[in-house]
Scaffold this active site. Structure first.
Site, PDB file in Angstrom:
ATOM      1  N   ARG A  98       0.854  -1.198   0.000  1.00 54.41           N
ATOM      2  CA  ARG A  98       0.000   0.000   0.000  1.00 54.41           C
ATOM      3  C   ARG A  98       0.884   1.240   0.000  1.00 54.41           C
ATOM      4  O   ARG A  98       1.687   1.434   0.925  1.00 54.41           O
ATOM      5  CB  ARG A  98      -0.885   0.050   1.248  1.00 54.41           C
ATOM      6  N   GLU A 124       0.872   4.101   1.108  1.00 58.28           N
ATOM      7  CA  GLU A 124       0.242   5.021   2.068  1.00 58.28           C
ATOM      8  C   GLU A 124       0.981   6.357   2.079  1.00 58.28           C
ATOM      9  O   GLU A 124       2.201   6.397   2.025  1.00 58.28           O
ATOM     10  CB  GLU A 124       0.273   4.419   3.485  1.00 58.28           C
ATOM     11  N   ARG A 171      -0.685   2.859  12.629  1.00 59.89           N
ATOM     12  CA  ARG A 171      -1.254   1.575  12.199  1.00 59.89           C
ATOM     13  C   ARG A 171      -1.168   1.285  10.705  1.00 59.89           C
ATOM     14  O   ARG A 171      -1.760   0.326  10.215  1.00 59.89           O
ATOM     15  CB  ARG A 171      -2.689   1.465  12.681  1.00 59.89           C
ATOM     16  N   HIS A 172      -0.461   2.138   9.948  1.00 65.06           N
ATOM     17  CA  HIS A 172      -0.331   1.906   8.505  1.00 65.06           C
ATOM     18  C   HIS A 172       1.113   1.633   8.098  1.00 65.06           C
ATOM     19  O   HIS A 172       2.008   2.398   8.420  1.00 65.06           O
ATOM     20  CB  HIS A 172      -0.836   3.117   7.718  1.00 65.06           C
ATOM     21  N   GLU A 200      -9.643  -1.396  13.744  1.00 61.57           N
ATOM     22  CA  GLU A 200      -9.962  -2.385  12.707  1.00 61.57           C
ATOM     23  C   GLU A 200      -8.811  -3.360  12.472  1.00 61.57           C
ATOM     24  O   GLU A 200      -7.666  -2.953  12.328  1.00 61.57           O
ATOM     25  CB  GLU A 200     -10.259  -1.625  11.408  1.00 61.57           C
ATOM     26  N   SER A 247     -11.392  -6.423   7.225  1.00 62.27           N
ATOM     27  CA  SER A 247     -12.604  -6.040   6.521  1.00 62.27           C
ATOM     28  C   SER A 247     -12.974  -7.179   5.590  1.00 62.27           C
ATOM     29  O   SER A 247     -12.120  -7.892   5.076  1.00 62.27           O
ATOM     30  CB  SER A 247     -12.462  -4.698   5.819  1.00 62.27           C
ATOM     31  N   ARG A 303      -1.371  -5.973  12.555  1.00 60.03           N
ATOM     32  CA  ARG A 303      -2.385  -5.327  13.397  1.00 60.03           C
ATOM     33  C   ARG A 303      -2.936  -6.266  14.457  1.00 60.03           C
ATOM     34  O   ARG A 303      -3.224  -5.857  15.581  1.00 60.03           O
ATOM     35  CB  ARG A 303      -3.543  -4.810  12.541  1.00 60.03           C
TER      36      ARG A 303
HETATM   37  O1  4AD Z   1      -9.410  -3.170   4.709  1.00 57.41           O
HETATM   38  P1  4AD Z   1      -8.497  -3.690   3.645  1.00 57.41           P
HETATM   39  O2  4AD Z   1      -7.934  -2.679   2.723  1.00 57.41           O
HETATM   40  O3  4AD Z   1      -9.329  -4.777   2.852  1.00 57.41           O
HETATM   41  C1  4AD Z   1      -8.872  -5.517   1.795  1.00 57.41           C
HETATM   42  O4  4AD Z   1      -7.753  -5.522   1.371  1.00 57.41           O
HETATM   43  C2  4AD Z   1      -9.925  -6.414   1.222  1.00 57.41           C
HETATM   44  N1  4AD Z   1      -9.437  -7.005  -0.035  1.00 57.41           N
HETATM   45  C3  4AD Z   1     -10.270  -7.487   2.222  1.00 57.41           C
HETATM   46  C4  4AD Z   1     -11.393  -8.345   1.782  1.00 57.41           C
HETATM   47  O5  4AD Z   1     -11.235  -9.531   1.631  1.00 57.41           O
HETATM   48  N2  4AD Z   1     -12.548  -7.764   1.606  1.00 57.41           N
HETATM   49  O6  4AD Z   1      -7.318  -4.503   4.319  1.00 57.41           O
HETATM   50  C5  4AD Z   1      -7.589  -5.628   5.131  1.00 57.41           C
HETATM   51  C6  4AD Z   1      -6.881  -5.504   6.453  1.00 57.41           C
HETATM   52  C7  4AD Z   1      -7.335  -4.328   7.319  1.00 57.41           C
HETATM   53  O7  4AD Z   1      -8.442  -4.680   8.082  1.00 57.41           O
HETATM   54  C8  4AD Z   1      -6.125  -4.093   8.186  1.00 57.41           C
HETATM   55  O8  4AD Z   1      -6.081  -5.021   9.259  1.00 57.41           O
HETATM   56  C9  4AD Z   1      -4.999  -4.403   7.263  1.00 57.41           C
HETATM   57  O9  4AD Z   1      -5.504  -5.248   6.250  1.00 57.41           O
HETATM   58  N3  4AD Z   1      -4.430  -3.196   6.659  1.00 57.41           N
HETATM   59  C10 4AD Z   1      -3.216  -2.682   6.950  1.00 57.41           C
HETATM   60  N4  4AD Z   1      -2.268  -3.083   7.831  1.00 57.41           N
HETATM   61  C11 4AD Z   1      -1.126  -2.373   7.872  1.00 57.41           C
HETATM   62  N5  4AD Z   1      -0.884  -1.300   7.111  1.00 57.41           N
HETATM   63  C12 4AD Z   1      -1.783  -0.864   6.207  1.00 57.41           C
HETATM   64  N6  4AD Z   1      -1.518   0.167   5.432  1.00 57.41           N
HETATM   65  C13 4AD Z   1      -3.032  -1.565   6.105  1.00 57.41           C
HETATM   66  N7  4AD Z   1      -4.133  -1.433   5.352  1.00 57.41           N
HETATM   67  C14 4AD Z   1      -4.965  -2.417   5.695  1.00 57.41           C
END
Ligand code: 4AD
Length: 467
Positions: free
Chosen positions: A239, A241, A247-248, A390, A393, A441
């Site tokens: 990502r 970011e 947390r990212h 969170e 998701s 996380r």
């Molecule tokens: O919420 P996210 O973006 O969802 C998906 O990627 C979907 N494809 C999931 C699905 O099957 N619907 O990312 C899922 C999880 C988040 O809840 C969080 O725990 C973690 O990934 N996450 C991160 N962890 C660390 N750094 C980041 N930048 C994150 N972004 C999401």
């Protein structure tokens, strides 16, 4: 011909027996010319060793050699286990002592270290207490830790954190295999963004525009079109970011699940429920020592969760916030603050710090999310929270190709870049859904560590790509 004993496995029952250990020299304290104490550490566990001249066949020269060792050097020690008069007790400090007979330096560390492990292992409370009695102990800041991560990882707390992380992915795999899921490995080099939005690392793929996968989303769904029925993956997620937060990360480990749905998206939430309750139970049972080591440096309260996970609808959550005086957009997303607040309210009302919030407004979910059949303003989707933050998701997905293309377009995605994904649903696709978990996380929140950099071995954030 002697066998090795791990420092962590030394017990008082071994009294008077001769053992062979390998570890690192953590500290050395010479006492005159005839004696030297050294603390030897292996995998986060420490034991005090004592080299005394004129006993145990040890020479003065040998004591001098021991006293001159550099910290963090690797040593082999042959010695006799004894029980000291005043054993120093600790989560990872052994109650026995070793009287050195022989000591070999296997590999020498440089004489000046950027971090002393004792300093890196100290809790804030210890530093405060010392300060009150006028002693200023060194504090190792986060950046120094991360710059010299190979040293930092050696602390008992960090040894615990990454063993707990290993347990989380182990339980994830074991549980899903036992539920007939198939482990898959999807490509990380892909043609188009998998989640939409701007947080994507773009790259040149032999002259074609491409990107690093933001999730296995598209290919795990395509695997469902490929008849596996239930799949999971443990793999890197990228990502791009922009914001620097607690947390990212720009790269993290995704635990992903995708499965056919027979009737209702609650089947996916049932898996989340049983998987995580099993995981928390196992962590508390199988990682007791590791949790203790983490808690010693970073004190935390054990996670409160129920045998059956609480499920609230998004509307119920919004109402709870409203009742406590917090107004939020009923069709918008919850910001971090509102999520935290709701976490507190849920804990007060239901006595749990782990719960599922489902039926989110459609507008705040990714393009592939299935709208609710009874009200298209909402969706068959959910988020899962630990201590108000969170970790997951998930959702049911749109499995009707033309409608999927329409949703992608409406969300500003160039349909051409994901045409092979959309076409996969033209050859007959079952209703399906799944979820994604961030490994770092889960560990961060289970141990209430407050910063995701603590649970990533070599973290990548918007300001860091080394070491
Ligand atoms: O919420 P996210 O973006 O969802 C998906 O990627 C979907 N494809 C999931 C699905 O099957 N619907 O990312 C899922 C999880 C988040 O809840 C969080 O725990 C973690 O990934 N996450 C991160 N962890 C660390 N750094 C980041 N930048 C994150 N972004 C999401």
């Amino acid at each position: 011909s002697m066998t090795w004993t791990e420092v962590g496995a030394l017990t008082q029952e071994m009294k008077e027996t001769e053992v062979l250990i390998r570890g690192r020299v953590q500290t050395i304290r010479p006492v005159g010319k005839n004696m030297a104490f050294l603390v030897v550490r292996e995998k986060g566990f420490t034991v005090q060793c004592l080299a005394t001249a004129q006993s145990d066949g040890v020479s003065r020269q040998m004591v001098k050699f021991v006293a001159g060792l550099n910290r963090e050097s690797i040593v082999d020690v042959i010695g006799v286990v004894s029980i000291p008069d005043n054993p120093i007790k600790g989560a990872t400090q052994q109650e026995v002592e070793i009287r050195v007979c022989k000591l070999y330096c296997v590999n020498k560390a440089t004489p000046t270290l950027p971090i002393n492990i004792e300093d890196a292992a100290r809790s804030d409370a210890e530093i405060e207490i010392a300060l009150q009695s006028g002693v200023q102990l060194p504090r190792v800041n986060q950046d120094t830790r991360l710059n010299y991560r190979v040293l930092d990882i050696r602390t008992p707390a960090n040894q615990g954190i990454f063993r707990i992380q290993c347990e989380v992915s182990t339980i994830f795999r074991q549980f899903l295999l036992s539920e007939n899921f198939v482990e898959i490995h999807t490509p990380k080099l892909i043609a188009g963004s998998s989640e939409g939005g701007s947080a994507v690392f773009k790259l040149d793929y032999k002259g074609q525009p491409a990107c690093l996968a933001q999730s296995p989303q598209l290919h795990k769904q395509m695997s469902i079109c490929g008849d596996f029925g239930r799949v999971f993956e443990i793999g890197p997620v990228f990502r791009a970011e922009d914001s620097y937060t607690h947390r990212h990360l720009c790269e993290f480990t995704g635990l992903d699940v995708e499965m056919e749905i027979k009737k209702h998206y609650s089947e996916v939430m049932d898996i989340v429920d049983r998987l995580f309750v099993t995981m928390f139970d196992s962590l508390n049972e199988r990682c007791r020592k590791e949790l203790e080591a983490v808690g010693k440096q970073y004190p935390f309260e054990p996670l409160q969760y129920k045998p059956k996970t609480l499920r609230l609808t998004f509307e119920e959550g919004v109402q709870m916030l409203k009742d406590s005086g917090v107004e939020v957009d009923p069709l918008g997303d919850l910001n971090t603050e509102a999520e935290r607040k709701l976490g507190q309210l849920v804990l007060e009302k239901y006595g749990t710090e782990f719960y599922i919030l489902h039926r989110y407004p459609l507008a705040v979910r990714p393009f592939y999310t299935m709208p609710c059949y009874d009200d298209p303003l909402y969706s068959n989707s959910f988020d899962v929270f630990i201590r108000g933050e969170e970790i997951i998701s998930g959702a049911q997905r749109v499995h009707v190709p033309d409608y999927l293309a329409e949703r992608a377009q409406a969300c500003g995605i160039d349909v051409n870049t994901i045409s092979t994904y959309i076409d996969s649903f033209r050859y007959g696709a079952p209703p399906h859904g799944g979820f994604g978990v961030g490994l770092e996380r889960v560990v961060m929140l289970f141990c209430a560590l407050g910063n995701i950099r603590k649970t990533s071995l070599f973290p990548r954030d918007p300001q860091r790509i080394a070491p």
